[in-house]
Design a protein around this motif. Structure first.
Motif, mmCIF file in Angstrom:
data_model
loop_
_atom_site.group_PDB
_atom_site.id
_atom_site.type_symbol
_atom_site.label_atom_id
_atom_site.label_comp_id
_atom_site.label_asym_id
_atom_site.label_seq_id
_atom_site.Cartn_x
_atom_site.Cartn_y
_atom_site.Cartn_z
ATOM 1 N N ARG A 56 0.842 -1.199 0.000
ATOM 2 C CA ARG A 56 0.000 0.000 0.000
ATOM 3 C C ARG A 56 0.877 1.249 0.000
ATOM 4 N NH1 ARG A 56 -2.616 -3.272 3.761
ATOM 5 N NH2 ARG A 56 -4.772 -3.824 3.240
ATOM 6 N N SER A 59 0.713 7.445 0.946
ATOM 7 C CA SER A 59 -0.317 8.414 0.572
ATOM 8 C C SER A 59 -0.429 8.448 -0.942
ATOM 9 C CB SER A 59 0.017 9.816 1.114
ATOM 10 O OG SER A 59 1.223 10.302 0.538
ATOM 11 N N MET A 61 -3.233 8.393 -4.584
ATOM 12 C CA MET A 61 -4.381 7.677 -5.139
ATOM 13 C C MET A 61 -3.918 6.690 -6.202
ATOM 14 S SD MET A 61 -6.577 7.273 -7.908
ATOM 15 C CE MET A 61 -6.229 8.682 -8.941
ATOM 16 N N THR A 68 -10.578 1.955 -7.352
ATOM 17 C CA THR A 68 -9.655 2.672 -6.481
ATOM 18 C C THR A 68 -9.177 1.704 -5.406
ATOM 19 O OG1 THR A 68 -10.824 4.757 -6.865
ATOM 20 C CG2 THR A 68 -9.355 4.656 -4.961
ATOM 21 N N SER A 70 -6.193 2.104 -3.409
ATOM 22 C CA SER A 70 -5.232 2.622 -2.440
ATOM 23 C C SER A 70 -5.697 2.484 -0.996
ATOM 24 C CB SER A 70 -4.900 4.084 -2.744
ATOM 25 O OG SER A 70 -6.037 4.798 -3.146
ATOM 26 N N ALA A 71 -7.010 2.282 -0.767
ATOM 27 C CA ALA A 71 -7.506 2.175 0.610
ATOM 28 C C ALA A 71 -8.202 0.843 0.878
ATOM 29 C CB ALA A 71 -8.457 3.326 0.914
ATOM 30 N N ASN A 73 -8.773 -3.182 1.886
ATOM 31 C CA ASN A 73 -8.201 -4.076 2.887
ATOM 32 C C ASN A 73 -7.523 -5.262 2.200
ATOM 33 O OD1 ASN A 73 -10.199 -6.051 2.261
ATOM 34 N ND2 ASN A 73 -11.619 -5.110 3.720
#
Length: 306
Positions: A56, A59, A61, A68, A70-71, A73
């Motif tokens: 990951r 910071s 995108m 998307t 990048s965030a 789990n």
């Protein structure tokens, strides 16, 4: 296919912070063949691991195949990897105790797809190893092991293949065969992102990205004219580096050899009575770099960036 905006990756080592990626902006369209080059520590492998959902970003995108990521789990990232991405690594990453067929089956186990063995055999045939399906990695050559790894990468019919130094452990001829496989997969419409430090491999892509200090410093399209120019510059830089090192080595005789009569203890010709004594005095110890008037270390040359 891939869209990255201001990707940053930091590693904390005690009181210091290593900036592996320092704000990377990148867009890769479906069906492109892109190579990423750079010196060790430039961030190219870190970037590939993040784009492959193996890591990951700190910071920024990232979108892969329209999602998307990048965030997401761990479970969601695993789904993206399994459905959309195939991986090929320099060290093959095969399971040594199992056969080629079982290695190719691994991604299918997690999806529980029907006719899994049939699909695995088809993938092996696609890379020319249909008759080696029952052999273990220890019974195969390096080139064959990499072909098994490519078969494993394509068995789920991914939209994207990420290859990290796929020819790094192979001889020139075998490396050329592996690159031919990548060209065939690209012709089938698969997007390929290849990380390499070998310029003759990198220029086979349609687009070259060069990284330094965690940033993209060059992003260029590659046609036949540009490809020839890059290879010529690389060859000239390697030639200059070789000549510099050869000249430095020529200063001293071959290791273990002492000149007839021993080493002279002085190379400078000092003043006064020392001149005569220096001319007659000999030693079995070789002169140091300072005696020769040269620095203790020959400067290294980066053959790619020269």
């Amino acid at each position: 296919m891939i869209q990255a905006a201001q990707l940053r990756k930091e590693y904390h080592m005690g009181d210091s912070v290593v900036h592996a990626l320092a704000g990377v902006d990148l867009r890769i369209e479906p069906g492109e063949f892109v190579s990423i080059t750079g010196a060790s520590g430039s961030g190219k492998s870190t970037l590939m691991h993040i784009m492959g959902c193996l890591d990951r970003p700190t910071s920024g995108m990232l979108r892969v195949a329209g999602e998307t990521v990048s965030a997401l789990n761990d479970k969601q990232l695993a789904r993206i990897r399994n459905q959309h991405i195939g991986f090929v690594f320099q060290t093959f990453n095969l399971i040594n105790r199992t056969t080629a067929l079982d290695n190719v089956l691994v991604p299918l186990v997690y999806t529980r797809r029907a006719f899994a063995k049939k699909k695995a055999r088809e993938a092996l045939e696609r890379v020319g190893l249909g008759k080696r399906s029952k052999h273990r990695p220890s019974e195969m050559s390096g080139g064959e092991c990499q072909r098994v790894a490519i078969a494993r990468a394509i068995v789920n019919k991914p939209r994207l293949i990420l290859a990290d130094e796929p020819t790094g452990n192979l001889d020139t001829r075998t490396g050329e065969q592996i690159m031919q496989l990548f060209h065939e997969l690209h012709a089938d419409g698969i997007t390929i992102l290849l990380v390499t430090h070998e310029m003759d491999v990198a220029v086979q892509a349609e687009r070259m990205i060069h990284m330094k200090d965690g940033k993209i410093v060059e992003d260029t399209s590659v046609d036949d004219r540009r490809r020839e120019q890059i290879l010529t510059q690389s060859h000239d830089a390697h030639t200059r580096a070789f000549r510099q090192k050869a000249a430095a080595k020529a200063i001293l005789p071959a290791a273990g050899r002492v000149p007839e009569g021993g080493w002279p203890t002085s190379f400078g010709g000092g003043g006064g009575d020392d001149r005569g004594r220096d001319a007659e005095c000999k030693s079995s110890s070789p002169p140091g770099p300072k005696d020769l008037g040269h620095p203790t270390r020959v400067p290294e040359v980066d053959p790619i960036r020269e």
